[in-house]
Scaffold this active site. Structure first.
Site, short mmCIF file in Angstrom:
data_model
loop_
_atom_site.label_atom_id
_atom_site.label_comp_id
_atom_site.label_asym_id
_atom_site.label_seq_id
_atom_site.Cartn_x
_atom_site.Cartn_y
_atom_site.Cartn_z
N ASP A 208 60.97 53.78 41.81
CA ASP A 208 60.43 55.22 41.86
C ASP A 208 59.09 55.18 42.14
O ASP A 208 58.20 56.08 41.90
CB ASP A 208 60.57 55.78 40.38
CG ASP A 208 59.90 54.95 39.23
OD1 ASP A 208 59.16 53.88 39.52
OD2 ASP A 208 60.14 55.43 38.06
N GLU B 86 56.59 53.33 40.59
CA GLU B 86 55.66 52.96 39.42
C GLU B 86 55.19 51.49 39.56
O GLU B 86 56.20 50.72 40.09
CB GLU B 86 56.28 53.12 38.10
CG GLU B 86 56.43 54.63 37.65
CD GLU B 86 56.84 55.02 36.30
OE1 GLU B 86 57.08 53.94 35.60
OE2 GLU B 86 56.74 55.90 35.86
N ARG C 39 31.79 58.44 42.78
CA ARG C 39 30.84 59.37 43.40
C ARG C 39 30.94 60.76 42.85
O ARG C 39 30.08 61.73 43.11
CB ARG C 39 31.13 59.54 44.96
CG ARG C 39 30.32 58.16 45.41
CD ARG C 39 30.66 57.83 46.99
NE ARG C 39 31.92 57.61 47.33
CZ ARG C 39 32.70 57.89 48.62
NH1 ARG C 39 31.89 58.04 49.41
NH2 ARG C 39 33.79 57.64 48.70
N ASP D 290 19.78 57.94 53.58
CA ASP D 290 19.11 58.96 52.96
C ASP D 290 18.15 58.05 51.89
O ASP D 290 18.01 56.91 51.75
CB ASP D 290 19.93 59.80 51.94
CG ASP D 290 20.94 58.87 51.19
OD1 ASP D 290 20.58 57.88 50.60
OD2 ASP D 290 22.20 59.36 51.09
N LYS E 235 19.33 63.19 55.21
CA LYS E 235 20.61 63.42 55.27
C LYS E 235 21.11 64.73 54.51
O LYS E 235 20.84 64.87 53.47
CB LYS E 235 21.56 62.23 54.86
CG LYS E 235 23.01 62.38 54.89
CD LYS E 235 23.86 61.18 54.38
CE LYS E 235 24.82 61.19 53.22
NZ LYS E 235 25.33 59.76 52.83
N ASP F 2 23.52 50.85 53.70
CA ASP F 2 23.86 52.04 52.69
C ASP F 2 25.00 51.18 51.49
O ASP F 2 25.03 50.16 51.62
CB ASP F 2 24.94 53.08 53.43
CG ASP F 2 24.81 54.33 52.53
OD1 ASP F 2 24.40 54.43 51.52
OD2 ASP F 2 25.20 55.44 53.21
C1 R5P Z 1 26.30 58.93 49.42
O1 R5P Z 1 25.23 59.34 49.29
C2 R5P Z 1 26.58 57.40 50.06
O2 R5P Z 1 25.33 56.74 49.63
C3 R5P Z 1 27.23 57.11 51.33
O3 R5P Z 1 26.30 57.39 52.13
C4 R5P Z 1 28.42 57.73 51.60
O4 R5P Z 1 29.23 58.08 50.37
C5 R5P Z 1 29.17 57.44 52.66
O5 R5P Z 1 30.26 58.17 52.78
P1 R5P Z 1 30.74 58.50 54.38
O6 R5P Z 1 31.12 57.14 55.01
O7 R5P Z 1 32.03 59.23 54.12
O8 R5P Z 1 29.72 59.47 55.29
#
Ligand code: R5P
Length: 282
Positions: free
Chosen positions: A33, A35, A89, A159, A183, A209
């Site tokens: 199923d 699980e 997130r 960012d 961003k 990132d």
């Molecule tokens: C957001 O602030 C995170 O630092 C990443 O830049 C973001 O989550 C990346 O997500 P994606 O690859 O979907 O753009």
């Protein structure tokens, strides 16, 4: 004893090697199923460290089961290492009616552990959501290792929130300028990137990132950079989720190479977070 979740087998093995500890023979099954049943046969220890990235809802349930199997077998001290914590997130209700998913996940995972360790969470504040003592370590300093020799490098973050990671990678590399883009996120898969003021013409650029999820952020950053004549563009992140067509987006944008750690096990996982995790566990 190190107990690997199915999503973190390479990292758990590396951790066992670094700590000179035993690796538990975990069995993962799935019922007709759908699980899951994750078992740890023959547990004979008072202390165990379960290692599992919650990259999916199934992985989250599996981790709860592993914690419970250890408690059921009488393990007195359980440490839970969540190399990549899924749902982290969603750390606030962005519009009324939404859950704080990170808090819901943290509370559930706290019930089966004495201590939590995670790697480079998107926001350190999510550690407060755990009822058990929780801390984070960084694996970002290892991201410089797979990089080739660089020409007059610039380390950029997409960012301002990730500029600390770019600085960490620059410091580990040894030299280079750092900056960040501005961003604006338009939707879950659409972002807009405004160029930084740094002149990248003829230089190697490394975009850093915490996570590459859909690849929208990184591919947009690469596109912006490619219009400004850099030599090469590398992207690196702690958590290489690389969902759906992320690799295609990055390739179409003109990336030269993609690197990540083994907090999420992918072919791009060129360095291990195990030494950082081991440092906190010793
Ligand atoms: C957001 O602030 C995170 O630092 C990443 O830049 C973001 O989550 C990346 O997500 P994606 O690859 O979907 O753009």
């Amino acid at each position: 004893m190190i107990v690997p979740g199915s999503t973190s087998q390479a990292l758990a093995a590396e951790l066992a090697s670094v700590l000179d500890d035993r690796l538990a023979p975990v069995e993962y099954e799935r019922f007709p199923d759908g699980e899951l049943l994750a078992s740890v046969p023959g547990i004979e220890t008072d202390r165990a460290t379960v290692v599992a990235s919650t990259v999916s809802s199934d992985a989250h349930v599996e981790l709860l089961q592993l914690q419970d199997a250890l408690r059921e077998a009488g393990v007195e001290e359980i440490t839970t290492v969540i190399p990549y914590m899924g749902y982290a997130r969603q750390d606030r209700a962005f519009v009324p009616g939404q859950p704080i998913s990170a808090r819901a996940a943290a509370r559930a995972l706290s019930a089966g552990t004495d201590r939590v360790l995670t790697v480079d969470p998107h926001e350190e504040a999510i550690l407060e959501f755990f009822d058990a003592p929780a801390e984070s370590v960084t694996a970002a300093d290892r991201l410089a290792e797979p990089l080739p020799d660089l020409t007059d490098p610039v380390f950029l973050s997409p960012d301002s929130g990730a500029v600390g990671l770019a600085e960490t990678v620059r410091d580990a590399h040894g030299a280079g300028e750092t900056d960040y883009f501005e961003k604006t996120r338009r939707s879950g898969s659409e972002v807009e990137i405004a160029p930084s003021d740094v002149d990248v013409a003829g230089r190697d650029v490394v975009v850093v990132d915490d996570i590459i999820a859909t690849g929208s952020t990184m591919s947009e950053a690469i596109t912006v950079l490619r219009n400004r004549a850099p030599e090469r563009v590398f992207v690196t992140c702690v958590h290489p989720m690389l969902a759906d067509n992320a690799r295609t987006k990055l390739a179409r944008a003109g990336v030269d190479a993609v690197y990540g750690t083994d907090t999420i096990e992918r072919v791009e996982s060129r360095v291990s977070a195990a030494p950082a995790v081991a440092g906190a566990l010793r």
